[in-house]
Design a protein around this motif. Structure first.
Motif, PDB file in Angstrom:
ATOM      1  N   HIS A 184       0.813  -1.215   0.000  1.00 26.26           N
ATOM      2  CA  HIS A 184       0.000   0.000   0.000  1.00 26.26           C
ATOM      3  C   HIS A 184       0.847   1.265   0.000  1.00 26.26           C
ATOM      4  O   HIS A 184       0.312   2.365   0.160  1.00 26.26           O
ATOM      5  N   ARG A 188     -10.567  -4.084  -5.622  1.00 26.82           N
ATOM      6  CA  ARG A 188     -11.506  -3.025  -5.295  1.00 26.82           C
ATOM      7  C   ARG A 188     -12.570  -3.581  -4.348  1.00 26.82           C
ATOM      8  O   ARG A 188     -13.085  -4.680  -4.561  1.00 26.82           O
ATOM      9  N   THR A 245     -10.054   4.309   3.145  1.00 23.55           N
ATOM     10  CA  THR A 245     -10.191   5.551   2.383  1.00 23.55           C
ATOM     11  C   THR A 245     -10.028   5.305   0.885  1.00 23.55           C
ATOM     12  O   THR A 245     -10.733   5.916   0.077  1.00 23.55           O
ATOM     13  N   ASP A 246      -9.128   4.412   0.499  1.00 23.66           N
ATOM     14  CA  ASP A 246      -8.947   4.092  -0.921  1.00 23.66           C
ATOM     15  C   ASP A 246      -9.961   3.068  -1.415  1.00 23.66           C
ATOM     16  O   ASP A 246     -10.102   2.871  -2.629  1.00 23.66           O
ATOM     17  N   ARG A 247     -10.640   2.362  -0.455  1.00 20.83           N
ATOM     18  CA  ARG A 247     -11.603   1.311  -0.792  1.00 20.83           C
ATOM     19  C   ARG A 247     -10.975   0.247  -1.685  1.00 20.83           C
ATOM     20  O   ARG A 247     -11.559  -0.202  -2.666  1.00 20.83           O
ATOM     21  N   ARG A 248      -9.756  -0.137  -1.338  1.00 19.11           N
ATOM     22  CA  ARG A 248      -9.083  -1.185  -2.099  1.00 19.11           C
ATOM     23  C   ARG A 248      -8.087  -1.905  -1.197  1.00 19.11           C
ATOM     24  O   ARG A 248      -7.579  -1.346  -0.237  1.00 19.11           O
ATOM     25  N   LYS A 258      -5.666   3.547   5.200  1.00 20.71           N
ATOM     26  CA  LYS A 258      -5.369   3.511   3.763  1.00 20.71           C
ATOM     27  C   LYS A 258      -6.360   2.615   3.024  1.00 20.71           C
ATOM     28  O   LYS A 258      -6.850   2.958   1.948  1.00 20.71           O
ATOM     29  N   GLU A 287      -4.369  -5.754  -6.875  1.00 22.89           N
ATOM     30  CA  GLU A 287      -5.318  -4.804  -6.298  1.00 22.89           C
ATOM     31  C   GLU A 287      -6.724  -5.360  -6.359  1.00 22.89           C
ATOM     32  O   GLU A 287      -7.164  -5.868  -7.395  1.00 22.89           O
TER      33      GLU A 287
END
Length: 426
Positions: free
Chosen positions: A133, A200, A182-185, A179, A198
């Protein structure tokens, strides 16, 4: 989103069966307390402020429930499989049951998202996930499993202990969790695939990281499913995890539980690192942090958030030089210095008239960025005031400057650490 989070981490001495947390002794328990700031306009999932950090040895575990009771969520990495399995054998000190319904385990959540919890893909340890990340590296160079290989008693553990402040792992777990949500991943890299993969996250998958998944009874069922027989040497040979779980539960139900762990709080290791990144071998007593030699002088811890090492010596109970007590990300509020300062920012393409510093009026960092060739009599090209966005630490400042100037983060890091005046080293 919760308002108050307790980030929990447990370090062990693996003294009776390397793969069985039920046979480990607690070395130290760290609890990082953070609150979501309610003032101003929150960015993404809000700004989080550290309110306290607690370290508990095994003789003070009875204080843990009161500390965690104030948290809306207990956050950790690998709590269900390791930390809680070790802590539940200290049932004569405190009751683990109320903690389970408040716990979010990032490792457990990652397994649920990737495999439905049926198997554990490689690359989900805290070090690998943080690297995938783009977060800072952990200070230690090897895992505790590797560092503690072959340890069978306390004497072995004292000789082979790998230095790592438990505060760093608590902070890194919090950074990883923020992380991901907030990034939704979810990003991870296995041994077979070097480049991070990655994933999602949809609403259901994201909920694994936000909502405690297990009740106490569901956790007991989870433990029963972990009943693999490990092939170990010595006293732990052919020991079944499920058999240990049943024995603990029977003692708890009958009220006859007796803790067989040997106390380790009569002595602890000096917390000072040595030049080869190991930990000082000296033992200290009566709750002291450093041996006599390191009480007089030892290296400043620098700022791991910016990979900023420091060669200055500090004394007494200080862990940082004066400069790093002003700028290091993880320095506690009571140990931090607050005063106004302004420094030149030698960032390529912006190095002629840019600066940065700290403003006690807003209690945040700031930066005035002027692109080379611009009219220096005019207002800055970019003015990061610290009010929007909030710049409460140097890691946030670095990331915001990198985004505003389109310069790589390593260049910004070098610029922020290049021009420290000698007066700040006193």
């Amino acid at each position: 989103m919760p308002h108050t989070i307790a980030v929990l981490d447990v370090d062990y001495a693996r003294v009776g069966g390397q793969k069985l947390p039920e046979k480990w002794d607690v070395d130290v328990v760290g609890v990082l307390m953070v609150e979501r700031a309610t003032h101003g306009v929150p960015a993404a999932y809000g700004q989080w402020v550290q309110t306290a950090f607690h370290t508990l040895r095994d003789d003070a575990l009875n204080k843990l429930p009161a500390i965690l009771d104030t948290a809306d969520v207990i956050l950790g990495h690998n709590l269900f499989d390791s930390d809680y399995r070790c802590l539940r054998t200290y049932a004569d000190r405190f009751n683990l049951a109320p903690l389970i319904p408040k716990t979010v385990d990032t490792l457990y959540a990652a397994r649920q998202v990737l495999t439905g919890g049926f198997r554990q893909p490689s690359g989900l340890d805290l070090t690998s996930l943080a690297q995938a990340h783009g977060l800072r590296s952990r200070a230690k160079q090897q895992s505790r499993t590797q560092a503690h290989g072959g340890i069978k008693n306390i004497a072995d553990a004292e000789k082979r202990y790998s230095y790592q402040s438990i505060a760093d792992d608590c902070e890194l777990t919090l950074e990883l969790w923020l992380k991901i949500i907030t990034d939704r991943r979810l990003r991870f890299a296995s041994k077979e695939i070097k480049d991070p993969t990655e994933r999602r996250l949809d609403e259901q998958e994201l909920s694994w990281f936000l909502k405690p998944p297990l009740s106490h009874n569901e956790y007991r069922n989870f433990l029963a499913r972990q009943g693999t027989v490990y092939r170990l040497k010595g006293l732990a040979k052919d020991e079944s995890v499920a058999r240990i779980h049943r024995g603990i539960d029977e003692q708890l139900l009958s009220g006859s539980f007796q803790n067989n762990h040997r106390g380790r709080t009569f002595a602890s290791r000096c917390m000072a690192p040595t030049p080869d990144s190991d930990q000082c071998p000296a033992l200290v007593y009566d709750g002291r942090l450093y041996c006599r030699e390191h009480q007089r002088k030892r290296l400043c811890r620098g700022n791991p958030a910016l990979l900023d090492e420091c060669v200055l010596l500090v004394q007494g109970d200080d862990a940082h030089c004066r400069w790093h007590r002003m700028t290091a990300l993880y320095v506690g509020e009571g140990a931090r210095l607050y005063e106004d300062f302004v420094l030149h920012l030698p960032l390529p393409g912006w190095d002629k008239a840019s600066d940065w510093g700290f403003d006690t009026g807003t209690m945040s960092f700031f930066s005035r960025l002027r692109r080379n060739g611009s009219d220096y009599r005019e207002p800055p090209t970019v003015w990061l005031t610290g009010a929007s966005p909030n710049l409460h630490n140097t890691a946030d400042l670095r990331d915001t400057i990198a985004e505003a100037t389109s310069r790589p983060r390593p260049e910004v890091t070098s610029a922020l650490t290049a021009d420290r005046p000698a007066g700040y080293y006193k």
